[in-house]
Design a protein around this motif. Structure first.
Motif, PDB file in Angstrom:
ATOM      1  N   LYS A 122     -10.008  23.313  -9.944  1.00  0.00           N
ATOM      2  CA  LYS A 122     -10.241  23.702 -11.483  1.00  0.00           C
ATOM      3  C   LYS A 122     -11.014  24.891 -11.492  1.00  0.00           C
ATOM      4  O   LYS A 122     -12.003  24.891 -10.748  1.00  0.00           O
ATOM      5  CB  LYS A 122     -10.634  22.789 -12.430  1.00  0.00           C
ATOM      6  CG  LYS A 122      -9.791  21.627 -12.640  1.00  0.00           C
ATOM      7  CD  LYS A 122      -8.857  22.014 -13.642  1.00  0.00           C
ATOM      8  CE  LYS A 122      -8.095  20.502 -13.749  1.00  0.00           C
ATOM      9  NZ  LYS A 122      -6.823  20.761 -14.815  1.00  0.00           N
ATOM     10  N   GLU A 142     -13.099  21.128  -7.265  1.00  0.00           N
ATOM     11  CA  GLU A 142     -12.246  19.758  -7.320  1.00  0.00           C
ATOM     12  C   GLU A 142     -12.884  19.280  -8.291  1.00  0.00           C
ATOM     13  O   GLU A 142     -14.211  19.052  -8.588  1.00  0.00           O
ATOM     14  CB  GLU A 142     -12.452  18.767  -6.077  1.00  0.00           C
ATOM     15  CG  GLU A 142     -11.497  19.223  -4.843  1.00  0.00           C
ATOM     16  CD  GLU A 142     -11.636  18.027  -4.116  1.00  0.00           C
ATOM     17  OE1 GLU A 142     -11.266  17.117  -4.300  1.00  0.00           O
ATOM     18  OE2 GLU A 142     -12.109  18.218  -3.036  1.00  0.00           O
ATOM     19  N   VAL A 161      -0.673  18.349 -16.648  1.00  0.00           N
ATOM     20  CA  VAL A 161      -0.870  17.401 -15.542  1.00  0.00           C
ATOM     21  C   VAL A 161       0.584  16.635 -15.274  1.00  0.00           C
ATOM     22  O   VAL A 161       1.319  16.157 -15.924  1.00  0.00           O
ATOM     23  CB  VAL A 161      -1.690  16.073 -16.336  1.00  0.00           C
ATOM     24  CG1 VAL A 161      -2.172  15.111 -15.394  1.00  0.00           C
ATOM     25  CG2 VAL A 161      -2.682  16.702 -17.259  1.00  0.00           C
ATOM     26  N   ASP A 194      -7.352  13.965 -11.344  1.00  0.00           N
ATOM     27  CA  ASP A 194      -7.279  15.141 -12.060  1.00  0.00           C
ATOM     28  C   ASP A 194      -8.144  15.102 -13.277  1.00  0.00           C
ATOM     29  O   ASP A 194      -8.699  14.035 -13.566  1.00  0.00           O
ATOM     30  CB  ASP A 194      -5.704  14.903 -12.420  1.00  0.00           C
ATOM     31  CG  ASP A 194      -5.164  16.363 -12.207  1.00  0.00           C
ATOM     32  OD1 ASP A 194      -5.714  17.403 -12.537  1.00  0.00           O
ATOM     33  OD2 ASP A 194      -3.655  16.671 -12.363  1.00  0.00           O
ATOM     34  N   TYR A 195      -8.238  16.280 -13.820  1.00  0.00           N
ATOM     35  CA  TYR A 195      -9.150  16.442 -14.886  1.00  0.00           C
ATOM     36  C   TYR A 195      -8.538  17.237 -16.010  1.00  0.00           C
ATOM     37  O   TYR A 195      -7.873  18.224 -15.551  1.00  0.00           O
ATOM     38  CB  TYR A 195     -10.522  16.964 -14.441  1.00  0.00           C
ATOM     39  CG  TYR A 195     -11.503  17.473 -15.700  1.00  0.00           C
ATOM     40  CD1 TYR A 195     -12.414  16.484 -15.899  1.00  0.00           C
ATOM     41  CD2 TYR A 195     -11.555  18.561 -16.137  1.00  0.00           C
ATOM     42  CE1 TYR A 195     -13.050  16.721 -16.862  1.00  0.00           C
ATOM     43  CE2 TYR A 195     -12.279  18.854 -17.096  1.00  0.00           C
ATOM     44  CZ  TYR A 195     -13.372  18.203 -17.452  1.00  0.00           C
ATOM     45  OH  TYR A 195     -14.073  18.503 -18.374  1.00  0.00           O
ATOM     46  N   GLU A 196      -8.553  16.697 -17.106  1.00  0.00           N
ATOM     47  CA  GLU A 196      -8.181  17.482 -18.340  1.00  0.00           C
ATOM     48  C   GLU A 196      -9.129  17.554 -19.564  1.00  0.00           C
ATOM     49  O   GLU A 196      -9.685  16.566 -19.568  1.00  0.00           O
ATOM     50  CB  GLU A 196      -6.684  17.038 -18.975  1.00  0.00           C
ATOM     51  CG  GLU A 196      -5.512  17.394 -17.922  1.00  0.00           C
ATOM     52  CD  GLU A 196      -5.391  18.676 -17.494  1.00  0.00           C
ATOM     53  OE1 GLU A 196      -6.000  19.761 -18.294  1.00  0.00           O
ATOM     54  OE2 GLU A 196      -4.898  19.187 -16.592  1.00  0.00           O
ATOM     55  N   LEU A 246      -6.355  10.152 -13.528  1.00  0.00           N
ATOM     56  CA  LEU A 246      -6.802  11.337 -14.609  1.00  0.00           C
ATOM     57  C   LEU A 246      -7.892  11.050 -15.276  1.00  0.00           C
ATOM     58  O   LEU A 246      -7.967   9.971 -15.904  1.00  0.00           O
ATOM     59  CB  LEU A 246      -5.665  11.714 -15.498  1.00  0.00           C
ATOM     60  CG  LEU A 246      -5.650  12.488 -16.402  1.00  0.00           C
ATOM     61  CD1 LEU A 246      -5.875  13.958 -16.205  1.00  0.00           C
ATOM     62  CD2 LEU A 246      -4.471  12.562 -17.394  1.00  0.00           C
TER      63      LEU A 246
END
Lengths: 413, 279
Positions: free
Chosen positions: A2, A18, A184, B7-9, B50
């Motif tokens: 990111k 990361e 995602v 993962d990241y949101e 996530l």
């Protein structure tokens, strides 16, 4: 990866990180700002404390990616800071450091204490600084240094700057831009299977050498006692307890790895407590004494994911009840947990989980005894097998009520 | 001690958040301040696919005052409450409790909603808010609902949230001017998790007398009508009227049989009552 954009010690920084990278690691590894120290890495020791948007935070448990848009100040960025300068002089004067490992975090917390608590006395300072551990000084010099800066500032009539925070919410989150949701991807199936091996994953696993139950060491951390009565003669219950595989799988979340013998069983125990999922693979050996109708099961297990381990012992004795028509089962469980799960958990939580498992074990055992003996007896409280301890919220009072109902149904009252 | 990969949101609004939390193909974990989740991630006790950061959603930082309550968004931090940046309707009870949670660096990120959902028996808010009779305001795929805090936690790390639901805010009732409260926790070291918590609220004008024994092995013990803890009228002086026998019975019924443990909880409750009785 990111993209993040943050300000570090006044300079704009843009980098790819990361998501799992903590802020302290980003500063140390990517920006070479090694003034921020890492000690415990779980928010206890305070060595990694630094400023985000002007307020102290733990950088070992704050993700870099969550600090998007934030202003980060490390100890390197406090060279020109007035209060930090006064504190540095006071720390030197009062011998407030020896090895220096805790000092960057100490200075950040000390500066915050001076700013927020202009009237702090010694006790206030000790409470305010209690989240920063020092192994060298015994804190006397540190407290004295902070006290002297507060006293000097008061004598000079210096006021503290106003609170740097106006918005609500976690420090550092104020200016974070939302990410585009919908991008995602599903986690790769292989990665998911590796992380969450279920029964299917177990089948894929290469056969391992026979697991050996390690002997118990010393006094167990956690001990529990459970007693319950089943309305079958002792000989039948004794025979059932001889079938080790059947007994083992009464423990909730337990599946067999391989075929058990009369003395040896290898199992996987899946425990889910809130967001924590553990899978303990292990082995147990049993020693039975037919003359006293008692047995000892010694086992050990290892959770590959959290690298936690447990070893323990279950002792049981069967006692004739109701003139031989029923059998009372007395179970003593003792075990010790080591590794991250133990490091994180406090004994009371482990005790509660163990209690719930033992309780479910007793109920499953009773249900299976009834089934195994071809019993037609309807028992709504013990009929359903409990496969995971979080299958239903098990509140203690609920369990107690079930136990009472179970005894009432047993005794026909 | 680094987390496993995830993962990241960071969704912008509640609709986006709910869409993500409904993903059934992923192990989704919500992140607010991360002060309890962070250590679990580092220790790899929690390994999500996530992480959904909920701190960019304005509604979750909302603060609202009504005639009979203050509503604090889930992402309001302990420090926000400690510093009086958010309104207080509890005569100083909430700021006092907030300033005793962990350490300042933790309070600057840890949130009231996150603490409730994490449901650690030894945490402060679950016991304090049960004594004050606050409500968790919940948003989910099928709309909004509210649960009293004393029904919200169902076990260690377990709460009464359905899949896809989240705590949007906490509703804190406005106490009367004459209300008395006490909160005492016993910890081995300042800022560490509690070994025992006692909490009491006496608000005669609203006909409320509630007590909580917290930091047990599981859910806190809540006396929603705490009159049995007192012999005679509690109005004549809470501290003098305290009768430990009902508390002892409740502790035994909850499976707390260890004499030291039981005594710690009794002392915590007694000190909370003493504090409430102090002029």
């Amino acid at each position: 990866m990111k993209r993040i954009n943050i300000t570090v010690n006044g300079k704009a920084v843009s980098a790819s990180v990361e998501p799992r990278m903590q802020l302290a690691d980003f500063l140390r590894e990517s920006l070479n700002l090694t003034g921020t120290h890492l000690g415990c890495e779980h928010g206890v020791c305070g060595a990694c404390t630094l400023l985000v948007d002007g307020t102290p935070i733990r950088s070992c448990i704050t993700l870099a990616v969550a600090c998007e848009g934030a202003r980060v100040t490390t100890v390197e960025g406090l060279d020109e800071d007035l209060i930090a300068g006064e504190l540095r002089a006071a720390f030197s004067r009062e011998h407030a450091l020896q090895c220096g490992y805790c000092t960057p975090g100490m200075l950040i917390s000390a500066r915050d204490t001076v700013m927020r608590m202009p009237d702090a006395n010694e006790r206030d300072i000790r409470v305010a600084m209690s989240g920063n551990l020092c192994r060298c000084t015994g804190y006397v010099g540190i407290v004295r240094a902070i006290q002297s800066v507060i006293t000097e500032r008061k004598a000079k009539g210096l006021s503290s700057p106003p609170s740097p925070r106006a918005e609500f919410g976690p420090a550092g989150s104020g200016r974070a831009r939302p990410t585009a949701v919908g991008a995602v991807a599903a986690a790769p199936a292989a990665a998911r299977a590796a992380r969450r091996p279920g029964p299917a994953g177990a089948a894929d696993r290469a056969p391992e050498a026979r697991r050996v139950a390690e002997p118990g060491v010393g006094k167990p951390q956690t001990t529990l006692h459970e007693s319950f009565t089943v309305d079958y003669p002792r000989a039948k219950v004794w025979a059932f307890f001889g079938r080790l595989g059947d007994v083992a799988t009464c423990l909730p979340g337990t599946s067999l790895l391989g075929t058990p013998t009369d003395e040896h069983v290898e199992t996987r125990i899946r425990i889910k407590v809130g967001p924590i999922v553990s899978e303990f693979d292990g082995a147990a050996d049993v020693v039975r004494d037919a003359s006293s109708f008692s047995g000892v099961i010694r086992g050990s297990a290892h959770d590959a994911r959290s690298r936690s381990a447990t070893r323990g012992e279950i002792q049981y004795v069967l006692i004739e009840d109701e003139n031989g028509a029923a059998t009372r089962v007395e179970v003593d469980v003792g075990f010790t947990l080591t590794g991250p799960l133990a490091q994180f958990s406090r004994s009371s939580i482990v005790h509660d989980i163990a209690w719930r498992m033992t309780d479910a074990f007793a109920r499953n055992l009773r249900a299976r005894l009834n089934r195994g003996n071809g019993s037609a007896r309807a028992d709504s409280t013990a009929g359903a097998s409990i496969s995971e301890i979080n299958a239903a919220p098990l509140i203690l009072s609920v369990i107690w009520n079930r136990i009472k109902t179970f005894f009432r149904s047993l005794l026909g009252r | 001690m680094k987390p496993s990969a995830f993962d990241y949101e960071r969704p912008a609004d509640l609709d986006g958040l709910i869409a993500l939390t409904r993903r059934e193909d992923l192990f989704v974990k919500m992140l607010a301040g991360g002060q309890s989740l962070g250590p679990m991630l580092n220790l790899r006790l929690v390994q999500p696919d996530l992480l959904v950061d909920i701190t960019a959603i304005p509604e979750l930082k909302r603060v609202e005052e009504t005639a009979d309550a203050v509503i604090l968004g889930a992402c309001v931090t302990h420090a926000d409450i400690e510093d009086g940046r958010v309104p207080d309707a509890t005569g100083g009870a909430l700021p006092r409790v907030a300033c005793g949670i962990a350490y300042r660096a933790v309070r600057n990120r840890g949130t009231i909603g996150g603490s409730l959902v994490h449901a650690d028996p030894a945490a402060d808010w679950i016991s304090c808010l049960a004594a004050i009779d606050a409500e968790a305001m919940i948003l989910g795929p099928s709309g909004r609902r509210a649960i009293p805090i004393d029904e919200f936690m169902t076990g260690v790390f377990q709460v009464a949230l359905e899949p896809g639901e989240l705590v949007e805010a906490v509703r804190i009732p406005r106490l009367s001017l004459g209300a008395r409260w006490g909160f005492h926790k016993i910890s081995r070291k300042t800022g560490e998790m509690a070994q025992a918590i006692g909490a009491i609220l006496h608000d005669p004008a609203r006909d409320v007398l509630r007590a909580v024994i917290g930091a047990t092995e599981s859910v806190p013990i809540v006396f929603s009508g705490a009159a049995p803890l007192f012999s005679g009228s509690p109005g004549s002086g809470l501290a003098k009227a305290f009768d430990a026998s009902a508390a002892v019975r409740a502790l035994e019924d909850s499976g707390i049989t260890d004499a030291v443990d039981r005594q710690l909880h009794l002392v915590a409750l007694k000190r909370a009552i003493d504090q409430a009785a102090r002029p």
